[in-house]
Design a protein around this motif. Structure first.
Motif, PDB file in Angstrom:
ATOM      1  N   ILE A 190      -3.553 185.584  -3.474  1.00  0.00           N
ATOM      2  CA  ILE A 190      -2.778 185.175  -2.308  1.00  0.00           C
ATOM      3  C   ILE A 190      -3.699 184.895  -1.132  1.00  0.00           C
ATOM      4  CG2 ILE A 190      -0.900 185.855  -0.755  1.00  0.00           C
ATOM      5  CD1 ILE A 190      -0.091 187.880  -2.948  1.00  0.00           C
TER       6      ILE A 190
ATOM      7  N   TYR B 172       7.731 185.508   5.432  1.00  0.00           N
ATOM      8  CA  TYR B 172       6.445 186.004   5.962  1.00  0.00           C
ATOM      9  C   TYR B 172       5.411 184.876   6.019  1.00  0.00           C
ATOM     10  CZ  TYR B 172       1.888 188.362   5.895  1.00  0.00           C
ATOM     11  OH  TYR B 172       0.595 188.746   6.151  1.00  0.00           O
TER      12      TYR B 172
ATOM     13  N   VAL C 201       1.507 190.306  10.689  1.00  0.00           N
ATOM     14  CA  VAL C 201       0.833 190.896   9.516  1.00  0.00           C
ATOM     15  C   VAL C 201       1.058 192.408   9.498  1.00  0.00           C
ATOM     16  CG1 VAL C 201      -1.377 191.195   8.326  1.00  0.00           C
ATOM     17  CG2 VAL C 201      -0.908 189.056   9.511  1.00  0.00           C
TER      18      VAL C 201
ATOM     19  N   GLU D  63      -6.310 183.115  -0.402  1.00  0.00           N
ATOM     20  CA  GLU D  63      -6.704 181.778   0.055  1.00  0.00           C
ATOM     21  C   GLU D  63      -5.585 181.137   0.889  1.00  0.00           C
ATOM     22  OE1 GLU D  63      -8.595 179.396  -2.924  1.00  0.00           O
ATOM     23  OE2 GLU D  63      -8.633 177.667  -1.617  1.00  0.00           O
ATOM     24  N   GLN D  64      -4.375 181.372   0.434  1.00  0.00           N
ATOM     25  CA  GLN D  64      -3.228 180.842   1.162  1.00  0.00           C
ATOM     26  C   GLN D  64      -3.120 181.488   2.550  1.00  0.00           C
ATOM     27  OE1 GLN D  64       0.258 181.114  -1.201  1.00  0.00           O
ATOM     28  NE2 GLN D  64       1.379 179.660   0.045  1.00  0.00           N
ATOM     29  N   ILE D  65      -3.407 182.799   2.575  1.00  0.00           N
ATOM     30  CA  ILE D  65      -3.308 183.522   3.837  1.00  0.00           C
ATOM     31  C   ILE D  65      -4.398 183.058   4.811  1.00  0.00           C
ATOM     32  CG2 ILE D  65      -3.440 185.818   4.904  1.00  0.00           C
ATOM     33  CD1 ILE D  65      -0.994 185.737   3.231  1.00  0.00           C
ATOM     34  N   VAL D  66      -5.663 182.989   4.321  1.00  0.00           N
ATOM     35  CA  VAL D  66      -6.743 182.645   5.268  1.00  0.00           C
ATOM     36  C   VAL D  66      -6.719 181.174   5.681  1.00  0.00           C
ATOM     37  CG1 VAL D  66      -8.322 184.495   4.645  1.00  0.00           C
ATOM     38  CG2 VAL D  66      -8.463 182.333   3.443  1.00  0.00           C
ATOM     39  N   SER D  67      -5.912 180.378   4.999  1.00  0.00           N
ATOM     40  CA  SER D  67      -5.769 179.002   5.485  1.00  0.00           C
ATOM     41  C   SER D  67      -4.792 178.971   6.664  1.00  0.00           C
ATOM     42  CB  SER D  67      -5.265 178.092   4.365  1.00  0.00           C
ATOM     43  OG  SER D  67      -3.913 178.368   4.084  1.00  0.00           O
ATOM     44  N   ALA D  68      -3.996 180.050   6.785  1.00  0.00           N
ATOM     45  CA  ALA D  68      -2.991 180.093   7.852  1.00  0.00           C
ATOM     46  C   ALA D  68      -3.457 180.917   9.043  1.00  0.00           C
ATOM     47  CB  ALA D  68      -1.696 180.683   7.310  1.00  0.00           C
ATOM     48  N   ILE D  69      -4.202 181.991   8.767  1.00  0.00           N
ATOM     49  CA  ILE D  69      -4.630 182.856   9.878  1.00  0.00           C
ATOM     50  C   ILE D  69      -6.111 183.162   9.729  1.00  0.00           C
ATOM     51  CG2 ILE D  69      -2.411 183.960  10.362  1.00  0.00           C
ATOM     52  CD1 ILE D  69      -3.194 186.220   8.493  1.00  0.00           C
ATOM     53  N   LYS D  70      -6.732 183.553  10.803  1.00  0.00           N
ATOM     54  CA  LYS D  70      -8.154 183.887  10.783  1.00  0.00           C
ATOM     55  C   LYS D  70      -8.341 185.195  10.015  1.00  0.00           C
ATOM     56  CE  LYS D  70      -9.733 180.724  13.691  1.00  0.00           C
ATOM     57  NZ  LYS D  70      -9.958 179.570  12.840  1.00  0.00           N
TER      58      LYS D  70
ATOM     59  N   MET E 240       0.193 179.464  17.579  1.00  0.00           N
ATOM     60  CA  MET E 240       0.616 180.881  17.544  1.00  0.00           C
ATOM     61  C   MET E 240      -0.569 181.742  17.954  1.00  0.00           C
ATOM     62  SD  MET E 240       2.345 182.797  14.340  1.00  0.00           S
ATOM     63  CE  MET E 240       3.318 184.262  14.517  1.00  0.00           C
TER      64      MET E 240
ATOM     65  N   GLY F 284      -0.950 182.245  -5.963  1.00  0.00           N
ATOM     66  CA  GLY F 284      -0.230 183.456  -6.324  1.00  0.00           C
ATOM     67  C   GLY F 284       0.663 183.834  -5.166  1.00  0.00           C
TER      68      GLY F 284
ATOM     69  N   ILE G 185     -11.924 177.325   5.656  1.00  0.00           N
ATOM     70  CA  ILE G 185     -12.093 178.539   4.852  1.00  0.00           C
ATOM     71  C   ILE G 185     -13.580 178.724   4.579  1.00  0.00           C
ATOM     72  CG2 ILE G 185     -11.578 179.649   2.632  1.00  0.00           C
ATOM     73  CD1 ILE G 185      -8.888 178.136   2.679  1.00  0.00           C
TER      74      ILE G 185
ATOM     75  N   ARG H 206       2.528 181.103   9.936  1.00  0.00           N
ATOM     76  CA  ARG H 206       2.158 179.745  10.339  1.00  0.00           C
ATOM     77  C   ARG H 206       2.970 179.303  11.568  1.00  0.00           C
ATOM     78  NH1 ARG H 206      -1.477 176.956   7.327  1.00  0.00           N
ATOM     79  NH2 ARG H 206      -1.793 177.609   5.173  1.00  0.00           N
TER      80      ARG H 206
ATOM     81  N   PRO I  10      -2.935 176.177  -2.579  1.00  0.00           N
ATOM     82  CA  PRO I  10      -4.264 176.265  -3.181  1.00  0.00           C
ATOM     83  C   PRO I  10      -4.221 176.096  -4.701  1.00  0.00           C
ATOM     84  CG  PRO I  10      -3.621 178.354  -2.164  1.00  0.00           C
ATOM     85  CD  PRO I  10      -2.439 177.469  -2.138  1.00  0.00           C
TER      86      PRO I  10
ATOM     87  N   ALA J  43      -3.284 175.512  12.135  1.00  0.00           N
ATOM     88  CA  ALA J  43      -2.624 176.156  10.982  1.00  0.00           C
ATOM     89  C   ALA J  43      -1.109 175.976  10.976  1.00  0.00           C
ATOM     90  CB  ALA J  43      -2.975 177.637  10.967  1.00  0.00           C
TER      91      ALA J  43
END
Lengths: 394, 309
Positions: free
Chosen positions: A199, B101, A10, A201-208, A1, B88, B55, B106, B84, B77
């Motif tokens: 949230i 979202y 986003v 950590e979950q986000i930055v694992s998916a996008i820069k 993507m 949350g 990360i 992804r 994690p 990704a």
């Protein structure tokens, strides 16, 4: 993507999360209610204040003084023997005054100090002036001649900077402050809220982090602009209604609309809002607990800097004004204002905008870098020194 | 069909100020694995996972991904799902919107994400609550939604950090089934946990880690072959534990007190159990004796002790 698709995802998420038309309309209804209450409340208070106060003077007072007082007060002339009785009435009444002429001066009896006493002072000043003129045998015509200003004809070779355009400058700066202040609250919730909800950590694992930050800046900017447009739209509607029901011509407002100024203001204002959003995002990225962070007060910086840019209006050609029109935190408003009220060559506008855009580009990169290093810090909030050190290492 | 590595990690190192969080570890995963990363809290599991996901950066070492036939040094990704440890979700947003979202960033098409999310919610018995906000759900249901958020985009590789933490025993079993199902659908799973008894139920391979260092890296079968043949005796006494007499038994690798009157003996590999039992029968005050082979937890504790000694 790819980067753009992710940024759009986003941006739309942030926009849909924070922009709620229902809430905007509710805020406008509340604003209209407050406006209506203050307008009619003010009118009611003014009607109460305009009721004439009962002022007593003794029989031996100067008739000219009594004439002058009668224009502003409900004057009653009383005999000296009734003075004591009148004074007793004053003790229980806010609406009664007793004025006695005492040689060259006056003596006033009242229950307490009120706004009406200023008006009385004004009348007495006028009476004193007339009395003094009479004493030195100065006629009213001669006094007018003495006070007449020196005749001066103003001929300018540079005629821009009309009142209308200055008002336009204030209007755009006001809109920018409004958009940034609205964005400020959203930015806080968007960034610190996500950190608190864990949230990120979950986000930055998916996008820069850069995608995340750019999406936030754009989403929140569009949210702030949407609110700004709604308020402007309602303002225009209210203005049209006002002109519909009043005798004033609509040209009273349209004279302020100067197309070249508007075309100059739009890119500067948009870039200014984005720059402030990038800076606020960088600050918010460091904050772990918005309720207890000393850094939260930094979020009020935009008002200070945008306010400072108005110093340009006093004298647009001083070194300070020139500096403010180039300095990226003030140039979004200061440069267009300078262009309105003094001579600014075209390339200065382009170069100032380029500096502004360049600073925005750098700030969004910095914000993403700060976010990247601060996202995993929990517990104790990092100091600025720690943030700088970590950012350099990243 | 030959197996191929979907992740290869070599000589990974990471230090924080004065802590060596990851100390020269290497491992690899093949397509279809359920690989367990096991260790106590603070062993370096989460740091390793964060490095894998880019990360945080490693100080040295190499990581090579090979998902869906494409080699890359950075994690793709759109093909990775991540749950994690610190998790949350947006509490103030309808569940379905959050899920769509998170899948869309992804790379999943929103319409497809919505359909798949509804299928999952149906499976979880939460379809009728899709438009509700997450904050109204129970903690167990919130955890389920978080799991779905991590794997909704049908990743080729899922990283699940402490997937069982905070779950009651019933929900732990449900999660084990979810992970098995995910794996059966073709997702390679790397899970990190300190709950070894649960991991034992699903993992095919494991990596034991302590203080950032590798203790063991192979299959579950191998670890039991290497360390699972020893006998462990759980012994209870009526009064005080007679440590002197127990020491004299010989053939014991370790003696540890479990409770005030209960002791655990680990016998050396190859020790004949009946010989030890005969000797134990002569000790006064013995009320209860139970023999079993070591489970993963026992092996891990033993390996840590061996490494320290």
């Amino acid at each position: 993507m790819n980067y753009y698709k992710q940024v759009i995802a986003v941006t739309l998420w942030e926009y849909r999360r924070f922009f709620k038309l229902k809430n905007e309309l509710l805020a406008i209804v509340i604003m209209l209610l407050i406006f209506t209450l203050s307008y009619f409340g003010g009118k009611y208070a003014a009607s109460l204040a305009s009721a004439k106060v009962h002022l007593a003077v003794l029989e031996d007072s100067d008739s000219q003084l009594i004439d002058m007082l009668s224009k502003a007060f409900d004057v009653e002339v009383i005999a000296p023997e009734h003075k004591e009785k009148y004074l007793e009435q004053i003790i229980d009444s806010n609406n009664r005054l007793l004025l006695m002429q005492d040689g060259e001066g006056f003596k006033l009896y009242a229950r307490k100090k009120s706004g009406k006493l200023d008006e009385l002072q004004h009348v007495l000043d006028g009476y004193n002036r007339i009395k003094t003129m009479r004493k030195i045998e100065l006629s009213a015509e001669n006094l007018a001649l003495v006070l007449k200003p020196a005749p001066l004809e103003e001929v300018y070779s540079y005629e821009r900077g009309s009142r209308g355009r200055t008002i336009l400058a204030y209007f755009f700066a006001g809109l920018m402050i409004l958009a940034v202040i609205l964005s400020f609250a959203y930015q806080f919730t968007a960034i610190t809220g996500e950190k608190q909800l864990k949230i990120t950590e979950q986000i930055v694992s998916a996008i820069k982090p850069q995608v995340w930050m750019d999406g936030k800046i754009l989403g929140i900017t569009i949210t702030g602009l949407s609110s700004m447009f709604i308020y402007s739209f309602i303002g225009i509607l209210a203005g049209l209604l006002y002109f519909q029901f009043s005798d004033r011509p609509i040209t009273d407002v349209t004279q302020y609309l100067h197309l070249p100024s508007i075309l100059l203001y739009i890119p500067f204002t948009l870039m200014g809002i984005m720059l402030w959003n990038a800076l606020l995002a960088a600050i918010a990225a460091v904050i772990t607990d918005p309720n207890n962070s000393g850094k939260s007060s930094l979020m009020l910086l935009p008002v200070l800097f945008v306010g400072a840019s108005f110093l340009v209006l006093n004298d647009p050609d001083t070194g300070l004004s020139v500096f403010l029109s180039w300095f990226p935190l003030t140039s979004a408003t200061a440069m267009p204002v300078r262009w309105l009220v003094t001579d600014v060559v075209w390339w200065n506008l382009i170069a100032s905008f380029a500096v502004l855009a360049g600073t925005f580009y750098w700030l969004r990169k910095l914000a993403a870098k700060i976010f990247r290093v601060s996202v995993l810090i929990s517990g104790k909030e990092p100091t600025w020194a720690e943030v700088i050190k970590l950012t350099r290492e990243a | 069909m030959p197996y191929k590595n979907v992740l290869q990690v070599k000589s990974l190192n990471k230090s924080f100020i004065n802590i060596k969080a990851v100390d020269n570890i290497s491992f690899s995963l093949e397509e279809g694995d359920i690989f367990a990363f096991l260790g106590p809290n603070g062993a370096g599991k989460t740091t390793t996972l964060r490095i894998l996901l880019d990360i945080i950066k490693a100080d040295s070492g190499s990581i090579r991904w090979g998902l869906n036939g494409k080699e890359s040094l950075l994690p793709p990704a759109d093909q990775i799902g991540y749950l994690p440890e610190e998790r949350g979700l947006y509490l103030d947003v309808p569940i379905i919107r959050s899920l769509v979202y998170l899948a869309s960033i992804r790379g999943m098409q929103p319409s497809q994400a919505k359909t798949t999310a509804m299928e999952w919610l149906e499976k979880l018995g939460l379809a009728d609550r899709a438009k509700e906000k997450l904050q109204v759900l129970s903690k167990g249901n919130q955890q389920k939604i978080q799991f779905v958020a991590a794997i909704l985009h049908k990743p080729a590789f899922a990283i699940l950090d402490e997937p069982f933490s905070g779950l009651d025993p019933l929900n732990q079993e449900i999660f084990i089934d979810y992970i098995k199902e995910l794996n059966q659908q073709g997702t390679t799973v790397l899970l990190s946990s300190h709950q070894m008894s649960l991991v034992e139920k699903i993992a095919k391979k494991l990596f034991l880690i302590d203080n950032g260092r590798e203790l063991f890296n192979s299959t579950i079968t191998d670890i039991y072959k290497s360390f699972g043949s020893q006998h462990i005796l759980e012994i209870k006494f009526a009064s005080q534990i007679p440590y002197d007499q127990l020491q004299r038994l010989g053939n014991t690798e370790s003696i540890s007190t479990e409770e005030s009157q209960q002791v655990k003996l680990i016998l050396r590999p190859g020790t004949a159990l009946n010989e030890v039992l005969k000797k134990l029968a002569g000790i006064e005050g013995l009320t209860h004796i139970q023999s079993h082979n070591p489970n993963l937890h026992d092996i891990f504790i033993n390996l840590v002790r061996m490494q320290k000694s």
